[in-house]
Design a protein around this motif. Structure first.
Motif, PDB file in Angstrom:
ATOM      1  N   ASP A   6      -5.175  -1.606   6.398  1.00 30.17           N
ATOM      2  CA  ASP A   6      -6.037  -1.592   5.220  1.00 30.17           C
ATOM      3  C   ASP A   6      -7.371  -0.939   5.550  1.00 30.17           C
ATOM      4  O   ASP A   6      -7.898  -1.088   6.645  1.00 30.17           O
ATOM      5  N   TYR A   7      -7.901  -0.218   4.608  1.00 37.12           N
ATOM      6  CA  TYR A   7      -9.228   0.362   4.776  1.00 37.12           C
ATOM      7  C   TYR A   7      -9.851   0.589   3.406  1.00 37.12           C
ATOM      8  O   TYR A   7      -9.182   0.514   2.375  1.00 37.12           O
ATOM      9  N   TRP A   8     -11.140   0.860   3.399  1.00 37.90           N
ATOM     10  CA  TRP A   8     -11.905   1.033   2.173  1.00 37.90           C
ATOM     11  C   TRP A   8     -11.842   2.476   1.695  1.00 37.90           C
ATOM     12  O   TRP A   8     -11.933   3.411   2.487  1.00 37.90           O
ATOM     13  N   PRO A  36      -9.326  -3.549  -8.593  1.00 38.84           N
ATOM     14  CA  PRO A  36     -10.502  -4.305  -8.154  1.00 38.84           C
ATOM     15  C   PRO A  36     -11.302  -3.534  -7.108  1.00 38.84           C
ATOM     16  O   PRO A  36     -10.735  -2.760  -6.337  1.00 38.84           O
ATOM     17  N   TYR A  37     -12.607  -3.744  -7.130  1.00 41.84           N
ATOM     18  CA  TYR A  37     -13.485  -3.062  -6.182  1.00 41.84           C
ATOM     19  C   TYR A  37     -14.607  -3.981  -5.750  1.00 41.84           C
ATOM     20  O   TYR A  37     -14.852  -5.024  -6.370  1.00 41.84           O
ATOM     21  N   SER A  49      -5.085  -1.809  -0.032  1.00 41.70           N
ATOM     22  CA  SER A  49      -4.041  -2.772  -0.423  1.00 41.70           C
ATOM     23  C   SER A  49      -4.226  -3.227  -1.873  1.00 41.70           C
ATOM     24  O   SER A  49      -3.244  -3.436  -2.586  1.00 41.70           O
ATOM     25  N   ASP A  50      -5.476  -3.362  -2.332  1.00 44.65           N
ATOM     26  CA  ASP A  50      -5.739  -3.741  -3.726  1.00 44.65           C
ATOM     27  C   ASP A  50      -5.331  -2.629  -4.686  1.00 44.65           C
ATOM     28  O   ASP A  50      -4.793  -2.888  -5.767  1.00 44.65           O
ATOM     29  N   VAL A  51      -5.601  -1.395  -4.296  1.00 42.55           N
ATOM     30  CA  VAL A  51      -5.219  -0.256  -5.137  1.00 42.55           C
ATOM     31  C   VAL A  51      -3.702  -0.180  -5.255  1.00 42.55           C
ATOM     32  O   VAL A  51      -3.162  -0.008  -6.354  1.00 42.55           O
ATOM     33  N   GLU A  56       1.245  -0.979  -8.456  1.00 48.01           N
ATOM     34  CA  GLU A  56       2.550  -1.624  -8.641  1.00 48.01           C
ATOM     35  C   GLU A  56       2.567  -2.496  -9.893  1.00 48.01           C
ATOM     36  O   GLU A  56       3.568  -2.543 -10.604  1.00 48.01           O
ATOM     37  N   ALA A  57       1.457  -3.167 -10.170  1.00 50.29           N
ATOM     38  CA  ALA A  57       1.365  -3.994 -11.377  1.00 50.29           C
ATOM     39  C   ALA A  57       1.432  -3.125 -12.637  1.00 50.29           C
ATOM     40  O   ALA A  57       2.048  -3.523 -13.635  1.00 50.29           O
ATOM     41  N   GLN A  58       0.829  -1.947 -12.598  1.00 49.09           N
ATOM     42  CA  GLN A  58       0.881  -1.046 -13.747  1.00 49.09           C
ATOM     43  C   GLN A  58       2.300  -0.572 -13.976  1.00 49.09           C
ATOM     44  O   GLN A  58       2.785  -0.527 -15.107  1.00 49.09           O
TER      45      GLN A  58
END
Length: 66
Positions: A6-8, A36-37, A49-51, A56-58
């Motif tokens: 994971d990274y930003w 989320p950010y 990982s959030d992106v 996937e949710a979309q």
């Protein structure tokens, strides 16, 4: 979710990944509908990982409407 890989990402990084204008991503952020950010000073950063989870949710939301 956090992984060792994971990274930003910056807002331009995410906009490029999603193939959308940076302004659209900023608008989504202000409306609370995009990935989320975190605010780091005046900068927005997105955890990879959030992106991915948001993408996937979309996809799942569209697939369930078919």
């Amino acid at each position: 979710m956090y992984t060792s890989d994971d990274y930003w990402l910056t807002r331009p990084d995410v906009a490029t990944r999603l193939k959308i204008p940076i302004k659209t991503l900023a608008k989504w952020g202000s409306e609370g509908v995009g990935p989320p950010y975190a605010k780091m000073g005046r900068f927005c950063r997105y955890k990879l990982s959030d992106v991915i989870a948001w993408e996937e949710a979309q996809y799942a939301a569209v697939a369930s409407n078919d």
